[in-house]
Design an enzyme around this catalytic site. Sequence first.
Site, PDB file in Angstrom:
ATOM      1  N   ASP A 176       0.815  -1.224   0.000  1.00  0.00           N
ATOM      2  CA  ASP A 176       0.000   0.000   0.000  1.00  0.00           C
ATOM      3  C   ASP A 176       0.847   1.271   0.000  1.00  0.00           C
ATOM      4  O   ASP A 176       0.453   2.293   0.551  1.00  0.00           O
ATOM      5  CB  ASP A 176      -0.959   0.020   1.205  1.00  0.00           C
ATOM      6  CG  ASP A 176      -1.865  -1.191   1.223  1.00  0.00           C
ATOM      7  OD1 ASP A 176      -2.261  -1.644   0.135  1.00  0.00           O
ATOM      8  OD2 ASP A 176      -2.172  -1.686   2.323  1.00  0.00           O
ATOM      9  N   LYS A 208       1.801   1.999  -5.159  1.00  0.00           N
ATOM     10  CA  LYS A 208       2.336   1.395  -6.396  1.00  0.00           C
ATOM     11  C   LYS A 208       1.415   1.667  -7.587  1.00  0.00           C
ATOM     12  O   LYS A 208       1.870   2.001  -8.676  1.00  0.00           O
ATOM     13  CB  LYS A 208       2.501  -0.136  -6.212  1.00  0.00           C
ATOM     14  CG  LYS A 208       3.502  -0.513  -5.132  1.00  0.00           C
ATOM     15  CD  LYS A 208       3.576  -2.011  -4.936  1.00  0.00           C
ATOM     16  CE  LYS A 208       2.342  -2.601  -4.296  1.00  0.00           C
ATOM     17  NZ  LYS A 208       2.097  -2.180  -2.911  1.00  0.00           N
ATOM     18  N   ALA A 239      -4.008  -8.005  -3.638  1.00  0.00           N
ATOM     19  CA  ALA A 239      -3.523  -6.651  -3.903  1.00  0.00           C
ATOM     20  C   ALA A 239      -4.709  -5.702  -4.093  1.00  0.00           C
ATOM     21  O   ALA A 239      -5.768  -6.104  -4.565  1.00  0.00           O
ATOM     22  CB  ALA A 239      -2.663  -6.644  -5.163  1.00  0.00           C
ATOM     23  N   GLY A 240      -4.506  -4.461  -3.715  1.00  0.00           N
ATOM     24  CA  GLY A 240      -5.506  -3.427  -3.979  1.00  0.00           C
ATOM     25  C   GLY A 240      -4.765  -2.175  -4.392  1.00  0.00           C
ATOM     26  O   GLY A 240      -4.065  -1.572  -3.584  1.00  0.00           O
ATOM     27  N   HIS A 241      -4.852  -1.833  -5.666  1.00  0.00           N
ATOM     28  CA  HIS A 241      -4.113  -0.690  -6.194  1.00  0.00           C
ATOM     29  C   HIS A 241      -5.106   0.386  -6.633  1.00  0.00           C
ATOM     30  O   HIS A 241      -5.978   0.130  -7.457  1.00  0.00           O
ATOM     31  CB  HIS A 241      -3.218  -1.140  -7.362  1.00  0.00           C
ATOM     32  CG  HIS A 241      -2.197  -2.173  -6.957  1.00  0.00           C
ATOM     33  ND1 HIS A 241      -1.407  -2.847  -7.849  1.00  0.00           N
ATOM     34  CD2 HIS A 241      -1.841  -2.633  -5.729  1.00  0.00           C
ATOM     35  CE1 HIS A 241      -0.607  -3.682  -7.184  1.00  0.00           C
ATOM     36  NE2 HIS A 241      -0.866  -3.572  -5.908  1.00  0.00           N
ATOM     37  N   GLN A 265       1.987  -6.190  -3.127  1.00  0.00           N
ATOM     38  CA  GLN A 265       2.455  -6.281  -1.741  1.00  0.00           C
ATOM     39  C   GLN A 265       3.728  -5.449  -1.552  1.00  0.00           C
ATOM     40  O   GLN A 265       3.922  -4.490  -2.272  1.00  0.00           O
ATOM     41  CB  GLN A 265       2.680  -7.751  -1.315  1.00  0.00           C
ATOM     42  CG  GLN A 265       1.377  -8.548  -1.143  1.00  0.00           C
ATOM     43  CD  GLN A 265       0.788  -9.050  -2.449  1.00  0.00           C
ATOM     44  OE1 GLN A 265       1.432  -9.694  -3.238  1.00  0.00           O
ATOM     45  NE2 GLN A 265      -0.486  -8.746  -2.692  1.00  0.00           N
ATOM     46  N   THR A 305       3.163 -12.586   3.005  1.00  0.00           N
ATOM     47  CA  THR A 305       2.330 -13.211   1.998  1.00  0.00           C
ATOM     48  C   THR A 305       3.084 -14.446   1.482  1.00  0.00           C
ATOM     49  O   THR A 305       4.175 -14.755   1.963  1.00  0.00           O
ATOM     50  CB  THR A 305       1.946 -12.216   0.880  1.00  0.00           C
ATOM     51  OG1 THR A 305       0.916 -12.805   0.078  1.00  0.00           O
ATOM     52  CG2 THR A 305       3.151 -11.845   0.009  1.00  0.00           C
ATOM     53  N   THR A 319      -9.793  -5.296   2.014  1.00  0.00           N
ATOM     54  CA  THR A 319     -10.608  -5.790   3.132  1.00  0.00           C
ATOM     55  C   THR A 319     -11.233  -4.667   3.952  1.00  0.00           C
ATOM     56  O   THR A 319     -12.018  -4.934   4.864  1.00  0.00           O
ATOM     57  CB  THR A 319      -9.734  -6.652   4.072  1.00  0.00           C
ATOM     58  OG1 THR A 319      -8.621  -5.858   4.491  1.00  0.00           O
ATOM     59  CG2 THR A 319      -9.228  -7.910   3.381  1.00  0.00           C
TER      60      THR A 319
END
Length: 429
Positions: free
Chosen positions: A13, A16, A39-41, A223, A238, A300
Amino acid sequence: MANVVVVGAQWGDEGKGKIVDWLSERADVIARFQGGHNAGHTLVIDGKVYKLSLLPSGVVRGKMSVIGNGVVLDPWALLSEIERLGGQGVHVSPETLMIAENTPLILPVHGELDRARENQNSVAKIGTTGRGIGPAYEDKVGRRTVRVADLADEPTLDLRLDRLLTHHNALRAGLGLEAVDRAALKAALMEVAPKILPYAKPVWKVMHDARRAGKRILFEGAQGSLLDIDFGTYPFVTSSNTLAGMAATGTGLGPTAIDFVLGIVKAYTTRVGEGPFPSELFDEDGVRLGERGHEFGTVTGRKRRCGWFDAVLVRQTCATSGVSGIALTKLDVLDGFKTLKICVGYDLDGQRLDYLPTAANLQARVTPIYEEMEGWSESTAGARSWADLPGAAIKYVRRIEELIQCPVALLSTSPERDDTILVTDPFAD
Ligand code: GDP
Ligand code: IMO
Ligand code: MG
């Protein structure tokens, strides 16, 4: 032509997605090489927010996007992400996306196992995203996974499922879960196969040809280096290698193709999930960082833990990923702090350490040694040149460069795509 690998240099986080989107204007191919939909981008373009999990951040610009074999792919999550983006006007088709044929799949059994383990009371939680990432990688190295190419041939799929379910049903019995409904799982896979197979390509070959044709390739890490399976804060990590070296094996392009490694570094530190975090703050400074930085997980929705910048850790991750330069993000979040602290070393029972030890008991015991710096009252939000930055902010950035022994190549001052300052062009030959 230079090829660039982007990796997170902390616990994920770092920003990226924003940087990859910004850089991808000048790239021809953008490739994910590890991780999955954990992943959350987040990208913000003219106020419009795009959230990507599996798709490389280059898709928003319509660039050729690649999901490499190092990724673990949940086919249903991919299709729903493609549909969601379509609703935002971003159209993804086999013209612009390819998936390596040797990519392992995340199946419903993986998510179920991930969550069942996290809910066991007998062992400490990792705080995973519950997406099945760990169990899917286990099956990959256990040589019993279903890969994208297997979807094209029913007899092969049958063999794969037999091997996989023999293992999973034994495990599930131990965890008190029902045996897998093989017929339903196979039917679901046969149903999804024609939607996934049009994207399947020999990615290693396409990448090789792109390189030979002088195209610019941008590798998008997910990550962060401290979540790396080997070099992270094990076991609170991870299940993939998140370091830059993974870009090569995670796509099938050799390491000689990589010219520049860009480490993405947040101007302070955050972490989601459990595990050691020496410079974590539990006071109002921590709350302020979380609020100003909107530190809630994209995947999440969990609150991210916040702390001061840890130069020891970033120096270490710049080394393990061979970082050529960093992109320093979220400097604007520090606006208005009277003083800022930077962790410059650790104290372990009176002894000074300049790196994070590997042993878990020592990682939990080190305490940060801080250096204090003057903050700034001016706003840096949206600054687009060095000249717009207050002197104290420049000093902070320069001190970070010195401590991590790596130069700043880019600076980010807001979530917006163009609020970015270019110092050194990673694509320059
Ligand atoms: P990633 O997982 O590394 O792509 O990062 P995330 O997208 O999960 O989290 C970074 C968050 O910070 C996102 O909400 C971004 O929009 C935001 N962001 C990125 N760069 C900046 C910046 O320079 N300043 C501020 N205030 N926010 C930023
Ligand atoms: P991006 O790409 C931050 C963390 C989880 C957990 C650990 C293991 O957005 O930076 P997993 O589900 O991967 O088995 O969870 O890793 N984690 C992340 N933290 N950013 C991420 O991705 C993450 N992906 C996984 O919170 O601690
Ligand atoms: Mg994220």
